[in-house]
Design a protein around this motif. Sequence first.
Motif, PDB file in Angstrom:
ATOM      1  N   TYR A 109      47.891 -19.384   3.264  1.00  0.00           N
ATOM      2  CA  TYR A 109      46.867 -19.163   3.722  1.00  0.00           C
ATOM      3  C   TYR A 109      45.523 -18.840   3.723  1.00  0.00           C
ATOM      4  CZ  TYR A 109      47.583 -15.470   7.507  1.00  0.00           C
ATOM      5  OH  TYR A 109      47.989 -14.472   7.103  1.00  0.00           O
ATOM      6  N   TYR A 110      44.618 -18.884   3.766  1.00  0.00           N
ATOM      7  CA  TYR A 110      43.391 -18.931   3.129  1.00  0.00           C
ATOM      8  C   TYR A 110      42.808 -17.862   4.550  1.00  0.00           C
ATOM      9  CZ  TYR A 110      38.627 -18.535   1.280  1.00  0.00           C
ATOM     10  OH  TYR A 110      37.614 -17.553  -0.181  1.00  0.00           O
ATOM     11  N   ARG A 165      40.977 -23.128   0.303  1.00  0.00           N
ATOM     12  CA  ARG A 165      39.496 -22.120   0.360  1.00  0.00           C
ATOM     13  C   ARG A 165      38.144 -22.917   1.345  1.00  0.00           C
ATOM     14  NH1 ARG A 165      38.923 -19.296  -4.641  1.00  0.00           N
ATOM     15  NH2 ARG A 165      36.904 -18.245  -3.763  1.00  0.00           N
ATOM     16  N   ILE A 183      47.143 -17.768  -7.190  1.00  0.00           N
ATOM     17  CA  ILE A 183      46.680 -17.515  -6.463  1.00  0.00           C
ATOM     18  C   ILE A 183      45.257 -16.078  -6.967  1.00  0.00           C
ATOM     19  CG2 ILE A 183      45.774 -15.214  -5.014  1.00  0.00           C
ATOM     20  CD1 ILE A 183      47.717 -16.732  -2.671  1.00  0.00           C
ATOM     21  N   HIS A 190      39.312 -12.450  -5.854  1.00  0.00           N
ATOM     22  CA  HIS A 190      39.830 -13.220  -4.093  1.00  0.00           C
ATOM     23  C   HIS A 190      41.405 -13.043  -3.421  1.00  0.00           C
ATOM     24  CE1 HIS A 190      35.239 -14.379  -3.811  1.00  0.00           C
ATOM     25  NE2 HIS A 190      35.652 -14.350  -5.237  1.00  0.00           N
ATOM     26  N   GLU A 193      41.883 -12.252   0.475  1.00  0.00           N
ATOM     27  CA  GLU A 193      41.547 -12.995   1.007  1.00  0.00           C
ATOM     28  C   GLU A 193      42.763 -13.917   0.974  1.00  0.00           C
ATOM     29  OE1 GLU A 193      37.802 -15.155   0.272  1.00  0.00           O
ATOM     30  OE2 GLU A 193      37.311 -13.538  -0.972  1.00  0.00           O
ATOM     31  N   PHE A 194      43.863 -13.999   0.913  1.00  0.00           N
ATOM     32  CA  PHE A 194      45.222 -14.916   0.954  1.00  0.00           C
ATOM     33  C   PHE A 194      45.917 -13.822   1.681  1.00  0.00           C
ATOM     34  CE2 PHE A 194      42.498 -17.383  -2.374  1.00  0.00           C
ATOM     35  CZ  PHE A 194      42.800 -18.652  -2.067  1.00  0.00           C
TER      36      PHE A 194
END
Length: 253
Positions: A109-110, A165, A183, A190, A193-194
């Motif tokens: 998930y983000y 995202r 990712i 980023h 962020e995951f």
Amino acid sequence: MWRPLLLILYCLAASARAEAPAIDFATGEWPPYVSRSFTADGVFADMVRQACRRAGYNARFHYMSWPRAEAEVKAGRAAAAFPYRPTPERQRDFDFSPPLIHSSSYFFYYKPRLANPPGGFRSLTDLRAYRIGVQLGYWYQPLFKQSRLNTLNTNDEENAIRLLRAGHLDLAPLTLERGLFLIRTQAAGHEREFAYIPTPLDKATPLGLMYSRSYPDIAKLRRAIDRTLQAMQADGSLQAIYQRNFPELKPRR
């Protein structure tokens, strides 16, 4: 004196390689496991190629869509497809090799789009409130359907990362290696962020060759390849190939 002799030996070895029977394999783009853009076509193809070479064969890879790969194997136009996991549905029509890799899938998930992600789940029914991206033909589809999950078909797993995202998906089931690879490549800069739910979707599941039952001489080929894979597992060759392809792979929860 030595140069002519070495040249003769080289030519004999090259001739022996050229005369080794070829085996047709069906596969598709699924980096980091297999891809035409990778050295040696990726970790899984590297394992298959080396197993065939040790068994006295040349591996010949044919890239195609996954539904077509299954159809080619079922029709006997390819000896096997890879990488596949055995499922009750597939075992009705195909045979499977010893595992080359064991891998587990997780729900990624983000974090900026999912403020309160589940800390885990006891049953898939616990995830009915979430929008889950799926790919057609994947092993988990019957399970998700049985649990009546809220699923959305996506074009591919790369698109699933983009939809996470964008906030159009809450969760995306991916094998650990595949998820971390996507990712890194799809959201460089980023990565933190995951995350993924620490409860695995499945146990450490075998990924191997899905054999045809009608390819010419398939019984002989299968015995030779399976024996070689078992020997490579015992002597550490398969693990060495894995570590060479994933030297820095570390799960990030």
